[in-house]
Design a protein around this motif. Sequence first.
Motif, short mmCIF file in Angstrom:
data_model
loop_
_atom_site.label_atom_id
_atom_site.label_comp_id
_atom_site.label_asym_id
_atom_site.label_seq_id
_atom_site.Cartn_x
_atom_site.Cartn_y
_atom_site.Cartn_z
N SER A 152 -25.01 33.64 22.88
CA SER A 152 -23.79 34.44 22.83
C SER A 152 -24.07 35.93 22.63
CB SER A 152 -22.82 33.92 21.77
OG SER A 152 -23.48 33.73 20.55
N GLU A 153 -25.11 36.27 21.88
CA GLU A 153 -25.44 37.69 21.70
C GLU A 153 -25.85 38.34 23.02
OE1 GLU A 153 -25.03 39.84 19.18
OE2 GLU A 153 -23.98 38.15 18.25
N LYS A 203 -22.67 38.86 25.04
CA LYS A 203 -21.96 40.00 24.47
C LYS A 203 -22.60 41.31 24.90
CE LYS A 203 -20.42 41.83 20.04
NZ LYS A 203 -20.46 41.63 18.58
N ARG A 204 -23.92 41.38 24.87
CA ARG A 204 -24.65 42.59 25.28
C ARG A 204 -24.36 42.91 26.75
NH1 ARG A 204 -28.94 40.89 22.70
NH2 ARG A 204 -30.00 40.10 24.54
N ILE A 210 -21.72 42.08 28.50
CA ILE A 210 -20.33 42.44 28.71
C ILE A 210 -20.01 43.81 28.10
CG2 ILE A 210 -17.93 41.83 28.12
CD1 ILE A 210 -18.80 38.90 28.27
N VAL A 211 -20.39 43.99 26.86
CA VAL A 211 -20.06 45.22 26.13
C VAL A 211 -21.02 46.35 26.52
CG1 VAL A 211 -19.79 46.24 23.84
CG2 VAL A 211 -19.06 43.90 24.24
#
Length: 80
Positions: free
Chosen positions: A71-72, A75-76, A78-79
Amino acid sequence: MKTETLKINITQRILNSNDNKILSKIAKLLDEENSVGYDTDGNPIPEKEYIKDIHEALDQLNEGKLETYPSEEVKRKIVG
């Protein structure tokens, strides 16, 4: 014909029908058209197709063939 009028008309015809063949066709059509969401292009996703895709993904996961990400990392990506 307005949507509400059409729905009432169809409902009355269904309730008055004793033809199992026609009722089965209506049930099949409704099952096939039942959408659970939309794909990235805005097209509806039928429930049966969604369930099939989930089962295929689970099979691939169990066989170790499904590409997954922590998930990290997601997230990286996407963000940023």
